[in-house]
Design a protein around this motif. Structure first.
Motif, PDB file in Angstrom:
ATOM      1  N   ARG A 150       0.837  -1.207   0.000  1.00  0.00           N
ATOM      2  CA  ARG A 150       0.000   0.000   0.000  1.00  0.00           C
ATOM      3  C   ARG A 150       0.869   1.253   0.000  1.00  0.00           C
ATOM      4  O   ARG A 150       0.635   2.192  -0.761  1.00  0.00           O
ATOM      5  CB  ARG A 150      -0.932  -0.017   1.212  1.00  0.00           C
ATOM      6  CG  ARG A 150      -1.844   1.188   1.258  1.00  0.00           C
ATOM      7  CD  ARG A 150      -2.787   1.148   2.424  1.00  0.00           C
ATOM      8  NE  ARG A 150      -1.998   1.196   3.654  1.00  0.00           N
ATOM      9  CZ  ARG A 150      -2.418   0.762   4.824  1.00  0.00           C
ATOM     10  NH1 ARG A 150      -3.609   0.235   4.939  1.00  0.00           N
ATOM     11  NH2 ARG A 150      -1.655   0.853   5.881  1.00  0.00           N
ATOM     12  N   GLU A 151       1.903   1.256   0.830  1.00  0.00           N
ATOM     13  CA  GLU A 151       2.789   2.420   0.918  1.00  0.00           C
ATOM     14  C   GLU A 151       3.586   2.612  -0.367  1.00  0.00           C
ATOM     15  O   GLU A 151       3.788   3.740  -0.822  1.00  0.00           O
ATOM     16  CB  GLU A 151       3.718   2.274   2.118  1.00  0.00           C
ATOM     17  CG  GLU A 151       2.993   2.389   3.445  1.00  0.00           C
ATOM     18  CD  GLU A 151       3.836   1.996   4.640  1.00  0.00           C
ATOM     19  OE1 GLU A 151       5.017   1.614   4.464  1.00  0.00           O
ATOM     20  OE2 GLU A 151       3.306   2.065   5.766  1.00  0.00           O
ATOM     21  N   ALA A 152       4.038   1.512  -0.969  1.00  0.00           N
ATOM     22  CA  ALA A 152       4.822   1.602  -2.205  1.00  0.00           C
ATOM     23  C   ALA A 152       3.977   2.150  -3.351  1.00  0.00           C
ATOM     24  O   ALA A 152       4.448   2.966  -4.149  1.00  0.00           O
ATOM     25  CB  ALA A 152       5.396   0.230  -2.568  1.00  0.00           C
ATOM     26  N   VAL A 153       2.731   1.711  -3.429  1.00  0.00           N
ATOM     27  CA  VAL A 153       1.835   2.210  -4.476  1.00  0.00           C
ATOM     28  C   VAL A 153       1.537   3.693  -4.245  1.00  0.00           C
ATOM     29  O   VAL A 153       1.539   4.495  -5.191  1.00  0.00           O
ATOM     30  CB  VAL A 153       0.532   1.379  -4.538  1.00  0.00           C
ATOM     31  CG1 VAL A 153      -0.490   2.033  -5.461  1.00  0.00           C
ATOM     32  CG2 VAL A 153       0.838  -0.035  -5.006  1.00  0.00           C
ATOM     33  N   ALA A 154       1.308   4.067  -3.004  1.00  0.00           N
ATOM     34  CA  ALA A 154       1.042   5.474  -2.687  1.00  0.00           C
ATOM     35  C   ALA A 154       2.244   6.344  -3.052  1.00  0.00           C
ATOM     36  O   ALA A 154       2.079   7.442  -3.599  1.00  0.00           O
ATOM     37  CB  ALA A 154       0.697   5.622  -1.204  1.00  0.00           C
TER      38      ALA A 154
ATOM     39  N   ALA B  58       6.882  -1.048  -6.294  1.00  0.00           N
ATOM     40  CA  ALA B  58       5.487  -1.258  -5.922  1.00  0.00           C
ATOM     41  C   ALA B  58       4.961  -2.574  -6.498  1.00  0.00           C
ATOM     42  O   ALA B  58       4.249  -3.317  -5.818  1.00  0.00           O
ATOM     43  CB  ALA B  58       4.632  -0.090  -6.389  1.00  0.00           C
ATOM     44  N   LYS B  59       5.329  -2.873  -7.737  1.00  0.00           N
ATOM     45  CA  LYS B  59       4.907  -4.144  -8.346  1.00  0.00           C
ATOM     46  C   LYS B  59       5.476  -5.330  -7.575  1.00  0.00           C
ATOM     47  O   LYS B  59       4.784  -6.327  -7.354  1.00  0.00           O
ATOM     48  CB  LYS B  59       5.340  -4.206  -9.815  1.00  0.00           C
ATOM     49  CG  LYS B  59       4.503  -3.337 -10.722  1.00  0.00           C
ATOM     50  CD  LYS B  59       4.956  -3.462 -12.157  1.00  0.00           C
ATOM     51  CE  LYS B  59       4.111  -2.599 -13.077  1.00  0.00           C
ATOM     52  NZ  LYS B  59       4.512  -2.716 -14.484  1.00  0.00           N
ATOM     53  N   ASN B  60       6.732  -5.227  -7.170  1.00  0.00           N
ATOM     54  CA  ASN B  60       7.350  -6.303  -6.386  1.00  0.00           C
ATOM     55  C   ASN B  60       6.658  -6.460  -5.038  1.00  0.00           C
ATOM     56  O   ASN B  60       6.421  -7.576  -4.574  1.00  0.00           O
ATOM     57  CB  ASN B  60       8.845  -6.047  -6.186  1.00  0.00           C
ATOM     58  CG  ASN B  60       9.643  -6.252  -7.445  1.00  0.00           C
ATOM     59  OD1 ASN B  60       9.235  -6.976  -8.336  1.00  0.00           O
ATOM     60  ND2 ASN B  60      10.784  -5.608  -7.530  1.00  0.00           N
ATOM     61  N   ALA B  61       6.329  -5.344  -4.411  1.00  0.00           N
ATOM     62  CA  ALA B  61       5.644  -5.389  -3.120  1.00  0.00           C
ATOM     63  C   ALA B  61       4.253  -6.005  -3.273  1.00  0.00           C
ATOM     64  O   ALA B  61       3.829  -6.804  -2.429  1.00  0.00           O
ATOM     65  CB  ALA B  61       5.553  -3.985  -2.526  1.00  0.00           C
ATOM     66  N   LEU B  62       3.557  -5.667  -4.350  1.00  0.00           N
ATOM     67  CA  LEU B  62       2.242  -6.262  -4.596  1.00  0.00           C
ATOM     68  C   LEU B  62       2.357  -7.765  -4.790  1.00  0.00           C
ATOM     69  O   LEU B  62       1.556  -8.529  -4.242  1.00  0.00           O
ATOM     70  CB  LEU B  62       1.597  -5.640  -5.843  1.00  0.00           C
ATOM     71  CG  LEU B  62       0.976  -4.271  -5.687  1.00  0.00           C
ATOM     72  CD1 LEU B  62       0.540  -3.740  -7.047  1.00  0.00           C
ATOM     73  CD2 LEU B  62      -0.201  -4.316  -4.738  1.00  0.00           C
TER      74      LEU B  62
ATOM     75  N   ASN C 130       0.439 -13.920   0.539  1.00  0.00           N
ATOM     76  CA  ASN C 130       0.103 -14.160   1.940  1.00  0.00           C
ATOM     77  C   ASN C 130      -0.900 -13.119   2.432  1.00  0.00           C
ATOM     78  O   ASN C 130      -0.573 -12.292   3.265  1.00  0.00           O
ATOM     79  CB  ASN C 130       1.389 -14.123   2.774  1.00  0.00           C
ATOM     80  CG  ASN C 130       1.169 -14.595   4.183  1.00  0.00           C
ATOM     81  OD1 ASN C 130       0.189 -15.258   4.474  1.00  0.00           O
ATOM     82  ND2 ASN C 130       2.074 -14.234   5.069  1.00  0.00           N
ATOM     83  N   CYS C 131      -2.127 -13.159   1.889  1.00  0.00           N
ATOM     84  CA  CYS C 131      -3.117 -12.172   2.308  1.00  0.00           C
ATOM     85  C   CYS C 131      -4.515 -12.772   2.320  1.00  0.00           C
ATOM     86  O   CYS C 131      -4.756 -13.852   1.778  1.00  0.00           O
ATOM     87  CB  CYS C 131      -3.058 -10.941   1.413  1.00  0.00           C
ATOM     88  SG  CYS C 131      -3.531 -11.226  -0.288  1.00  0.00           S
TER      89      CYS C 131
ATOM     90  N   SER D  82      -5.755  -5.668  -5.778  1.00  0.00           N
ATOM     91  CA  SER D  82      -6.161  -5.533  -7.184  1.00  0.00           C
ATOM     92  C   SER D  82      -6.394  -4.068  -7.537  1.00  0.00           C
ATOM     93  O   SER D  82      -6.024  -3.616  -8.625  1.00  0.00           O
ATOM     94  CB  SER D  82      -7.427  -6.340  -7.455  1.00  0.00           C
ATOM     95  OG  SER D  82      -7.163  -7.714  -7.355  1.00  0.00           O
ATOM     96  N   GLU D  83      -6.994  -3.324  -6.601  1.00  0.00           N
ATOM     97  CA  GLU D  83      -7.194  -1.888  -6.828  1.00  0.00           C
ATOM     98  C   GLU D  83      -5.854  -1.167  -6.897  1.00  0.00           C
ATOM     99  O   GLU D  83      -5.670  -0.279  -7.734  1.00  0.00           O
ATOM    100  CB  GLU D  83      -8.044  -1.296  -5.710  1.00  0.00           C
ATOM    101  CG  GLU D  83      -9.477  -1.764  -5.726  1.00  0.00           C
ATOM    102  CD  GLU D  83     -10.294  -1.228  -4.567  1.00  0.00           C
ATOM    103  OE1 GLU D  83      -9.877  -0.202  -3.963  1.00  0.00           O
ATOM    104  OE2 GLU D  83     -11.321  -1.831  -4.263  1.00  0.00           O
ATOM    105  N   PHE D  84      -4.928  -1.552  -6.030  1.00  0.00           N
ATOM    106  CA  PHE D  84      -3.588  -0.948  -6.060  1.00  0.00           C
ATOM    107  C   PHE D  84      -2.913  -1.225  -7.403  1.00  0.00           C
ATOM    108  O   PHE D  84      -2.240  -0.357  -7.963  1.00  0.00           O
ATOM    109  CB  PHE D  84      -2.700  -1.495  -4.946  1.00  0.00           C
ATOM    110  CG  PHE D  84      -3.181  -1.181  -3.544  1.00  0.00           C
ATOM    111  CD1 PHE D  84      -4.039  -0.131  -3.279  1.00  0.00           C
ATOM    112  CD2 PHE D  84      -2.764  -1.956  -2.478  1.00  0.00           C
ATOM    113  CE1 PHE D  84      -4.477   0.150  -1.993  1.00  0.00           C
ATOM    114  CE2 PHE D  84      -3.178  -1.690  -1.191  1.00  0.00           C
ATOM    115  CZ  PHE D  84      -4.039  -0.639  -0.953  1.00  0.00           C
ATOM    116  N   GLN D  85      -3.102  -2.452  -7.914  1.00  0.00           N
ATOM    117  CA  GLN D  85      -2.487  -2.815  -9.184  1.00  0.00           C
ATOM    118  C   GLN D  85      -3.078  -1.967 -10.316  1.00  0.00           C
ATOM    119  O   GLN D  85      -2.362  -1.527 -11.209  1.00  0.00           O
ATOM    120  CB  GLN D  85      -2.708  -4.295  -9.456  1.00  0.00           C
ATOM    121  CG  GLN D  85      -1.902  -4.826 -10.601  1.00  0.00           C
ATOM    122  CD  GLN D  85      -1.903  -6.346 -10.657  1.00  0.00           C
ATOM    123  OE1 GLN D  85      -2.780  -6.993 -10.095  1.00  0.00           O
ATOM    124  NE2 GLN D  85      -0.932  -6.915 -11.318  1.00  0.00           N
TER     125      GLN D  85
END
Length: 64
Positions: free
Chosen positions: A10-14, A35-39, A45-46, A55-58
């Motif tokens: 979430r933080e990486a996408v932001a 951000a892609k790697n973090a996603l 594991n979620c 999915s919204e972040f992506q």
């Protein structure tokens, strides 16, 4: 307790979104890749609810 991988994603996408919108300075391409790697890590594991938000972040990343 919050899933730390989800929170990192979430933080990486932001952050990538902030760079894309000119709010912060930085390498946009590098921020998007991180951000892609973090996603990717977070998906493994979620919960289902977190997966829906990921999915919204992506989608956000794809619009950058």
């Amino acid at each position: 307790m919050t899933n730390p991988l989800f929170q990192q994603a979430r933080e990486a996408v932001a952050y990538a979104n902030s760079i894309a919108n000119g709010i912060e300075q930085g390498d946009q391409q590098e921020a998007v890749m991180k951000a892609k790697n973090a996603l990717s890590s977070a998906y493994a594991n979620c919960t289902d609810a977190e997966r829906a938000q990921l999915s919204e972040f992506q989608q956000t990343l794809q619009s950058i």
